[in-house]
Each structure stands twice: as structure tokens, then as C-alpha cells.
Design an enzyme around this catalytic site. Structure first.
Site, PDB file in Angstrom:
ATOM      1  N   GLU B  38      55.362  17.113 -65.297  1.00 22.25           N
ATOM      2  CA  GLU B  38      54.320  17.707 -63.676  1.00 22.25           C
ATOM      3  C   GLU B  38      54.479  16.454 -62.938  1.00 22.25           C
ATOM      4  O   GLU B  38      53.485  16.697 -62.387  1.00 22.25           O
ATOM      5  CB  GLU B  38      52.972  17.677 -64.775  1.00 22.25           C
ATOM      6  CG  GLU B  38      51.867  18.619 -64.074  1.00 22.25           C
ATOM      7  CD  GLU B  38      50.466  18.314 -64.795  1.00 22.25           C
ATOM      8  OE1 GLU B  38      50.451  18.079 -65.727  1.00 22.25           O
ATOM      9  OE2 GLU B  38      49.248  18.352 -63.623  1.00 22.25           O
ATOM     10  N   ASP B  42      54.077  17.822 -59.000  1.00 18.06           N
ATOM     11  CA  ASP B  42      52.698  17.957 -57.894  1.00 18.06           C
ATOM     12  C   ASP B  42      53.233  17.093 -56.707  1.00 18.06           C
ATOM     13  O   ASP B  42      52.909  17.757 -55.630  1.00 18.06           O
ATOM     14  CB  ASP B  42      51.198  17.354 -58.443  1.00 18.06           C
ATOM     15  CG  ASP B  42      50.385  16.616 -57.887  1.00 18.06           C
ATOM     16  OD1 ASP B  42      49.988  17.864 -57.656  1.00 18.06           O
ATOM     17  OD2 ASP B  42      50.931  15.699 -57.432  1.00 18.06           O
ATOM     18  N   ASP B 111      49.956  23.703 -64.411  1.00 15.77           N
ATOM     19  CA  ASP B 111      50.816  22.470 -65.350  1.00 15.77           C
ATOM     20  C   ASP B 111      52.099  22.806 -65.458  1.00 15.77           C
ATOM     21  O   ASP B 111      53.197  22.339 -65.086  1.00 15.77           O
ATOM     22  CB  ASP B 111      50.132  22.041 -66.042  1.00 15.77           C
ATOM     23  CG  ASP B 111      48.495  21.279 -65.384  1.00 15.77           C
ATOM     24  OD1 ASP B 111      48.460  21.081 -64.693  1.00 15.77           O
ATOM     25  OD2 ASP B 111      48.601  20.830 -66.429  1.00 15.77           O
ATOM     26  N   GLU B 114      54.162  23.189 -61.941  1.00 21.07           N
ATOM     27  CA  GLU B 114      54.999  21.556 -61.315  1.00 21.07           C
ATOM     28  C   GLU B 114      55.799  21.168 -62.209  1.00 21.07           C
ATOM     29  O   GLU B 114      56.370  20.728 -61.531  1.00 21.07           O
ATOM     30  CB  GLU B 114      53.081  20.560 -61.430  1.00 21.07           C
ATOM     31  CG  GLU B 114      52.348  21.217 -59.930  1.00 21.07           C
ATOM     32  CD  GLU B 114      51.141  20.817 -60.297  1.00 21.07           C
ATOM     33  OE1 GLU B 114      50.881  20.158 -59.193  1.00 21.07           O
ATOM     34  OE2 GLU B 114      51.155  19.905 -61.137  1.00 21.07           O
TER      35      GLU B 114
END
Lengths: 223, 223
Positions: B38, B42, B111, B114
């Protein structure tokens, strides 16, 4: 001349020299300036540093990686890189900014660094800008101590003490030296249960405390 | 089965299925879970969206691009994508999270989205994940109205009114419907000088106000 040195330091020679020129143009100079390039450069920098830290520290969790990244992409770090590349000499600024020393201002230099990353991407693609950023950050990433990675020394020290059921440290100001614009703070960090203390110096109380905590961690590691 | 559908929707079939499995594993299930993926996902998402917006809106300044990006990468947008890909069905969660409906929780789903981007990068490189993210966001980016790009409707409306020396809008709650966990708010936006009003509905007062403001902007454009 200056631009050649910057391209050499970046490790990328621009096919499109207009992109390099735009990256070095502050908005005070006119259009096209470097703010849109800075926008993509910021995204590229965050991404490339995230990937580098992920590879370099396979044992760190997301929170630690985030803290480490924040330290690497902050204005101060970019400012240091800009000084190393002597970006200030090649910046194009409006007259007002020039007179007020804009080519030495950390925010302007840091923004120009990000714009250079954005321009490199547009000129040559992701792999090239990834190489450029990773090379520039090699030393800073190598200097990270994985034992305390991502945490400031005060936090690391507190966590170690709690984990070992020791009393928390007491920080106390010993001294403030120097004139108002260039003060130096001296702080002591007392570890009652461990029976020793360390001191730290810095341009702010917080910086001095962090240095004292760092010293305490070094002592603990040597125990 | 579920994983095939997700890979189809992503437009990427994983060479390393362990990466896909890890991206779909919440920390409550065990190790290796998706939090480190994640972290890089991101960074990749922010970067790819920045690049897409830069290309799509050559006339927008850095501030507008930043606002637009914030709207696209926020949890709510990622949650919508996760619902579209039906990520919840394939998530691996610990028993406690399962019982409390973790596979429907927006933060867990966002999450995981990502993490899927991070896993795609590790599996196939930047160009592939850039293609995946850009395709998934095609509709959301196409839906951006460049006239108000980067600004929420309330801000755009206020700026238009100020620029035309008109009185600012009055927002008023008309109605709250539904039970506590699924309320719907109805708000009216009154434009005294222009002599009309619009209403908006939404799951929050703010969302309803934004919808009412959007309606007012549409009316103004049609004037």
C-alpha cells in the site's frame, strides 16, 4: 555553462533544452515558469523515494517507511541537493526576487529541484528520472541507520526505555549561547535508571534534545 | 475465480500470483500482509494521477492540479474503484474483521486498491501500472469540468458570484430523511440576486450543499 554543470550533476543531458530552461525559471521571471513541472516532479520524487525505501528496507513497516520518506523529500533535503548542483546560479528570477536574494532562498531552490525532476521525466521517461533521483539520494539513503530508521532519536529512546521498563528521560536546558539570530542551545538528557546522562547542542531546543537522545541511544547500544 | 475477475478488471494478469495474494491480505489475516505494498501503491497512484492531470489540463496551474489530484486519490474515490472491481470478495481478513464487516469497510478497500497498484508495479514495472491506473481513472478524469477544475462547486460558485458582484448564496437544510446509519440530507441553495434556487441531496450536509452549488453553476452557465 551553468546548465551543462547541472545536467552533468543530474546525470541527464536534456534532448529538449527548453524543458531544462523552464525548470529553472521562477514564476517571477515570466511564463512559462516551473510551477507545473514542480507539481509532477513532486509526485515523481515521492514515488521514486517510496520505491527505493521499499527495496532498501525490507523489514520496515509502512509507518516507518512513511517517516523516512518525509525526511528525504522535505524542503531542507531538496535544498541541500540544489546547493550541491549549484542550481541557484542557473535560476531565472524576476528583478525583485533577484534583488532580495531569491536564488539563495531554500523554498525557491527546492521547488526548482522538483521541477528538474519533472522536466527530466517529460524529456526521457520514468526510468531515467528514477535513475537520476536514486543517484542523487544515494548518500542520504545510505546514511539511514536501519535500527532507528524512520524514527527520530527521542522517539526511539523513549520506545527502548519503555520496552525495557526503565524510567523515561528528563531533558533539561543547560545553556543558551550566542546572539539572537544565531543561538545555540545546550540540553542534557538524564537517564536515572541507567545512571548516565548525555548532552546535545543545536540551533533549537528541539534539535539539541534530539542530539542528546541520539547520544543516549549510542551509549545504550555500546552497553 | 474472484482473483481472475480482479485481474481482468485491472487489465493485468500477475506473473507472480503471490504478489496479488499479498495485496489482497489485510494485516488482521497475518503476514505477509498488504501494508508495505500500500505504501508504494500510494506513491505510484499520486505520481500517475499527477502525470495524467498535467497532460490533460495544460492550462491549469499547480494549485488547481493539486486540488484535482486530492479529489481523485482520496479514500472515497479509491473505495468506488474497489467496489467496481469487487475487491471485497477476494480480501483475506482475520476472523474479527470478517465478523465486523471489514470487507465492506471503505478504508480497508481503499488500502487494498493501493496495494494492488504497488503489486502491479513490482510484477510488471512502471509503464504497466501507469496504464492500469490511467484506465481505471479514465471516467473520473473525463468527468472533470475544466471550467471548475480543481475547485469544489461551492468555491466555484462563490468565486463566480464575487466576480459578478452578486450576493453570496444562502444554504439551508430542508430535510433529513432515512435512518441514522443511512441518512439523506436535502439542502437548498438560494441565490437572491439571481432570483433562483437549487436543491441538492447527499449523504452529508456538505455533500448536499456541493450538489446544490453544482446545480446553481449549471443554471448560471445556461443563462
Amino acid at each position: 555553462m551553468n546548465r551543462d554543470a547541472i545536467q552533468h550533476a543530474l546525470g541527464h543531458h536534456f534532448g529538449d533544452q527548453h524543458l531544462l530552461e523552464q525548470a529553472l525559471t521562477h514564476r517571477s521571471f515570466g511564463i512559462p515558469h516551473n510551477e507545473r513541472l514542480e507539481f509532477i516532479g513532486d509526485g515523481l520524487l515521492n514515488c521514486v523515494i517510496a520505491l527505493a525505501l521499499y527495496q532498501r528496507f525490507p523489514e520496515l513497516d509502512e509507518g516507518s517507511l512513511s517517516r523516512l520518506r518525509a525526511g528525504l523529500v522535505k524542503q531542507e533535503s531538496l535544498h541541500q541537493l540544489a546547493l550541491k548542483l549549484d542550481v541557484g546560479q542557473a535560476l531565472r528570477l524576476g528583478e525583485g526576487e533577484l534583488r532580495s536574494g531569491g536564488h539563495r532562498r531554500p523554498s525557491i531552490l527546492a521547488d526548482a529541484m522538483e521541477a528538474l525532476f519533472g522536466a527530466t521525466y517529460l524529456d526521457a521517461g520514468f526510468t531515467v528520472v528514477q535513475g537520476v533521483i536514486t543517484r542523487l539520494y544515494t548518500e542520504m539513503i545510505a546514511a539511514i541507520d536501519p535500527k532507528h530508521a524512520g524514527k527520530d532519536p527521542k522517539t526511539s529512546l523513549q520506545e527502548w526505555l519503555q520496552g525495557h521498563h526503565q524510567a523515561l528521560p528528563h531533558y533539561e536546558m543547560l545553556n543558551i549561547r550566542g546572539e539572537a539570530h544565531a543561538q545555540e542551545f545546550e540540553v542534557v538528557c538524564r537517564l536515572v535508571d541507567l545512571g548516565f546522562e548525555t548532552t546535545g547542542l543545536g540551533p533549537s531546543r528541539r534539535a539539541a534534545e534530539q542530539q542528546a537522545a541520539r547520544g543516549a541511544l549510542d551509549r545504550i547500544e555500546a552497553l
